[in-house]
Design a protein around this motif. Structure first.
Motif, short mmCIF file in Angstrom:
data_model
loop_
_atom_site.label_atom_id
_atom_site.label_comp_id
_atom_site.label_asym_id
_atom_site.label_seq_id
_atom_site.Cartn_x
_atom_site.Cartn_y
_atom_site.Cartn_z
N TRP A 47 0.86 -1.19 0.00
CA TRP A 47 0.00 0.00 0.00
C TRP A 47 0.89 1.24 0.00
O TRP A 47 1.69 1.43 0.91
CB TRP A 47 -0.91 0.01 1.23
CG TRP A 47 -1.86 1.17 1.25
CD1 TRP A 47 -1.76 2.28 2.03
CD2 TRP A 47 -3.06 1.32 0.48
NE1 TRP A 47 -2.83 3.11 1.79
CE2 TRP A 47 -3.63 2.56 0.85
CE3 TRP A 47 -3.70 0.54 -0.48
CZ2 TRP A 47 -4.82 3.03 0.28
CZ3 TRP A 47 -4.88 1.01 -1.04
CH2 TRP A 47 -5.43 2.25 -0.65
N LEU A 56 -0.56 -6.40 2.07
CA LEU A 56 -1.74 -7.27 2.04
C LEU A 56 -1.35 -8.50 1.21
O LEU A 56 -0.92 -8.36 0.06
CB LEU A 56 -2.87 -6.49 1.35
CG LEU A 56 -4.30 -6.97 1.41
CD1 LEU A 56 -4.78 -7.08 2.84
CD2 LEU A 56 -5.19 -6.00 0.66
N ILE A 69 -7.50 -13.47 2.68
CA ILE A 69 -6.47 -12.54 3.19
C ILE A 69 -5.64 -13.29 4.24
O ILE A 69 -6.15 -13.63 5.31
CB ILE A 69 -7.09 -11.25 3.76
CG1 ILE A 69 -7.89 -10.52 2.67
CG2 ILE A 69 -5.98 -10.34 4.33
CD1 ILE A 69 -8.51 -9.20 3.10
N HIS A 71 -2.35 -12.26 5.10
CA HIS A 71 -1.48 -11.32 5.81
C HIS A 71 -1.99 -9.91 5.61
O HIS A 71 -2.35 -9.54 4.48
CB HIS A 71 -0.04 -11.42 5.28
CG HIS A 71 0.57 -12.78 5.46
ND1 HIS A 71 0.65 -13.71 4.45
CD2 HIS A 71 1.12 -13.36 6.56
CE1 HIS A 71 1.21 -14.81 4.93
NE2 HIS A 71 1.52 -14.62 6.20
N ILE A 72 -1.99 -9.15 6.68
CA ILE A 72 -2.29 -7.71 6.55
C ILE A 72 -1.50 -6.99 7.63
O ILE A 72 -1.50 -7.39 8.80
CB ILE A 72 -3.81 -7.41 6.65
CG1 ILE A 72 -4.07 -5.91 6.44
CG2 ILE A 72 -4.44 -7.90 7.95
CD1 ILE A 72 -5.50 -5.55 6.06
N SER A 73 -0.78 -5.96 7.23
CA SER A 73 -0.05 -5.20 8.24
C SER A 73 0.19 -3.77 7.77
O SER A 73 0.23 -3.48 6.57
CB SER A 73 1.27 -5.88 8.60
OG SER A 73 2.25 -5.57 7.66
N GLY A 84 -5.47 0.28 7.17
CA GLY A 84 -5.86 -1.14 7.04
C GLY A 84 -7.20 -1.27 6.34
O GLY A 84 -7.36 -2.08 5.42
N MET A 87 -7.00 -0.49 2.64
CA MET A 87 -6.39 -1.58 1.85
C MET A 87 -7.44 -2.65 1.52
O MET A 87 -7.52 -3.13 0.39
CB MET A 87 -5.23 -2.22 2.62
CG MET A 87 -4.03 -1.33 2.75
SD MET A 87 -2.50 -2.25 3.15
CE MET A 87 -2.85 -2.85 4.78
N VAL A 88 -8.25 -3.01 2.52
CA VAL A 88 -9.27 -4.04 2.29
C VAL A 88 -10.31 -3.54 1.29
O VAL A 88 -10.73 -4.27 0.38
CB VAL A 88 -9.92 -4.48 3.63
CG1 VAL A 88 -11.06 -5.46 3.38
CG2 VAL A 88 -8.88 -5.09 4.55
N THR A 106 -6.05 -13.42 10.36
CA THR A 106 -6.46 -12.06 9.95
C THR A 106 -7.91 -11.72 10.30
O THR A 106 -8.32 -10.57 10.16
CB THR A 106 -6.26 -11.86 8.42
OG1 THR A 106 -7.03 -12.85 7.71
CG2 THR A 106 -4.80 -11.98 8.02
N ILE A 110 -10.16 -8.23 9.91
CA ILE A 110 -11.01 -8.24 8.70
C ILE A 110 -12.49 -8.18 9.08
O ILE A 110 -13.30 -7.55 8.40
CB ILE A 110 -10.73 -9.48 7.81
CG1 ILE A 110 -9.26 -9.51 7.38
CG2 ILE A 110 -11.63 -9.51 6.58
CD1 ILE A 110 -8.75 -8.28 6.67
#
Ligand SMILES: CC(C)(COP(=O)(O)OP(=O)(O)OC[C@H]1O[C@@H](n2cnc3c(N)ncnc32)[C@H](O)[C@@H]1OP(=O)(O)O)[C@@H](O)C(=O)NCCC(=O)NCCS
Length: 116
Positions: A47, A56, A69, A71-73, A84, A87-88, A106, A110
């Motif tokens: 991002w 992501l 999903i 991984h998300i950080s 966050g 990004m989603v 996640t 999420i």
């Protein structure tokens, strides 16, 4: 905006990925990066605002046409500013024909993104 991972972004991607609680071990982190680089169904996005501040990672399930999903950080200096969720939302817009799902690593975040 979401940009696709490329090898020149490896260091920043690994740094962001290492914020995931299940990616603290260096060997595991390197293995995960390898899978994103080599497996066709594993897709990694970064991002970018002024700098690259989020990551992501998704796994495409062909049988259900869904994106998990994995991984998300977000860079700790940029948390709690909606990155966050943005990004989603961007992922959902990019893949409007696919169902977006979480996994056990996640889901906590999420599930907060229903409105994303
Ligand atoms: C989870 C993460 C990506 C959120 O990014 P962010 O840009 O700070 O999130 P946003 O600003 O869009 O949203 C903030 C909301 O997410 C919630 N949240 C943050 N981390 C969370 C977590 N691990 N589980 C559940 N909710 C979380 C906040 O409490 C806040 O809730 P609110 O909207 O009710 O106030 C970020 O905290 C992060 O990188 N964490 C480390 C990696 C990680 O644990 N990833 C897996 C998360 S399940």
């Amino acid at each position: 905006m979401l940009i696709r991972y490329k090898k020149t972004l490896e260091k920043i991607a690994m740094g962001l990925l290492s914020f995931m609680p299940n990616e603290k071990d260096l060997k595991k982190l390197q293995q995960t990066m390898r899978e994103y680089e080599t497996e066709e169904d594993w897709q990694l996005f970064l991002w970018k605002e002024e700098d690259i501040i989020g990551l992501l990672g998704v796994l495409y399930h062909k049988d259900t046409n869904s994106l998990e999903i994995q991984h998300i950080s977000v860079n700790p200096s940029h948390r709690f500013q909606g990155v966050g969720k943005r990004m989603v939302k961007a992922l959902k817009e990019m893949y409007a024909d696919k169902e977006i799902i979480a996994n056990e690593n996640t889901a906590g975040f999420i599930e907060k993104c229903d409105i994303c």
